[in-house]
Design a protein around this motif. Sequence first.
Motif, PDB file in Angstrom:
ATOM      1  N   PHE A  61      10.638  -2.595  -8.129  1.00 39.75           N
ATOM      2  CA  PHE A  61       9.653  -1.538  -8.256  1.00 39.75           C
ATOM      3  C   PHE A  61       8.250  -2.076  -8.510  1.00 39.75           C
ATOM      4  O   PHE A  61       7.279  -1.574  -7.955  1.00 39.75           O
ATOM      5  CB  PHE A  61      10.051  -0.572  -9.379  1.00 39.75           C
ATOM      6  N   TRP A  75       6.034   6.290  -4.157  1.00 38.21           N
ATOM      7  CA  TRP A  75       5.541   6.216  -5.535  1.00 38.21           C
ATOM      8  C   TRP A  75       4.004   6.269  -5.550  1.00 38.21           C
ATOM      9  O   TRP A  75       3.417   6.960  -6.373  1.00 38.21           O
ATOM     10  CB  TRP A  75       5.995   4.927  -6.219  1.00 38.21           C
ATOM     11  N   TRP A 128       1.981   9.325  -7.122  1.00 39.68           N
ATOM     12  CA  TRP A 128       1.648   9.018  -8.504  1.00 39.68           C
ATOM     13  C   TRP A 128       0.587   7.933  -8.660  1.00 39.68           C
ATOM     14  O   TRP A 128      -0.532   8.200  -9.085  1.00 39.68           O
ATOM     15  CB  TRP A 128       2.922   8.651  -9.284  1.00 39.68           C
ATOM     16  N   THR A 129       0.911   6.688  -8.321  1.00 37.36           N
ATOM     17  CA  THR A 129       0.062   5.563  -8.735  1.00 37.36           C
ATOM     18  C   THR A 129      -1.287   5.502  -8.021  1.00 37.36           C
ATOM     19  O   THR A 129      -2.184   4.820  -8.501  1.00 37.36           O
ATOM     20  CB  THR A 129       0.795   4.216  -8.602  1.00 37.36           C
ATOM     21  N   MET A 161       4.839  -0.813  -6.703  1.00 36.28           N
ATOM     22  CA  MET A 161       4.247   0.250  -7.521  1.00 36.28           C
ATOM     23  C   MET A 161       2.881   0.690  -7.003  1.00 36.28           C
ATOM     24  O   MET A 161       2.533   1.864  -7.070  1.00 36.28           O
ATOM     25  CB  MET A 161       4.146  -0.223  -8.970  1.00 36.28           C
ATOM     26  N   GLN A 166       4.189   3.420   0.082  1.00 36.03           N
ATOM     27  CA  GLN A 166       5.365   3.862  -0.652  1.00 36.03           C
ATOM     28  C   GLN A 166       5.179   5.271  -1.219  1.00 36.03           C
ATOM     29  O   GLN A 166       4.068   5.701  -1.514  1.00 36.03           O
ATOM     30  CB  GLN A 166       5.664   2.890  -1.806  1.00 36.03           C
TER      31      GLN A 166
END
Length: 198
Positions: free
Chosen positions: A106, A117, A121-122, A110, A115
Amino acid sequence: MLLPLLLLSSQMLCQVLAADYEMLIDDPEIFTDCKENPPGAKGISGLFNLDELELTLDGDKIHVAGNATTVWDIEPTDRITASARLLQLDRGIWQPTVFSIASQDFCGIMYDKDQYWFKYWTRHVDDIDTMKGKCINHKGTKLIHSPFDLNMVLNNVRGTTLHGRYKIVVTLEAFDDEKSVKRPDSICVEIIGDCERL
């Protein structure tokens, strides 16, 4: 001539049959501890201190603003595996669906722009260039977020119909690759709600 026409027709049919779904979350706290916790698993409070993070539920949107500080007590050299699975409640039993994502590293993805994610989110974490050297395996790392809305919508779903009670189960595990051992503490959180077609 017939083959290209058949391929185009099947592609158009798939696009016509695609649908969008929203997940209406029950709990205003958003995250709940996993009901079927693996041994040693902690909930969201085992991963982040959320005292400085504001999560507000508004229909199919979650308004996110503020900071989350990592509290997971593992080593910065540990490899983190991550998975997210969508399960459906069917006759009182949570059944797996075809929707899942997983990563064996991950921290390596991140902040990868390709991705899921990152998309959800990131990408909203401030000062990404500095933060790329840190991950959720660095206890005390503060993730400062620009305010954003997280839409709980699945787009262009094909081949299945989503209706009823669902939950997303997110699991994080840490591994000491030098000793080839899994750390005893893991993270498991759920987001529970109802899916409806838009």
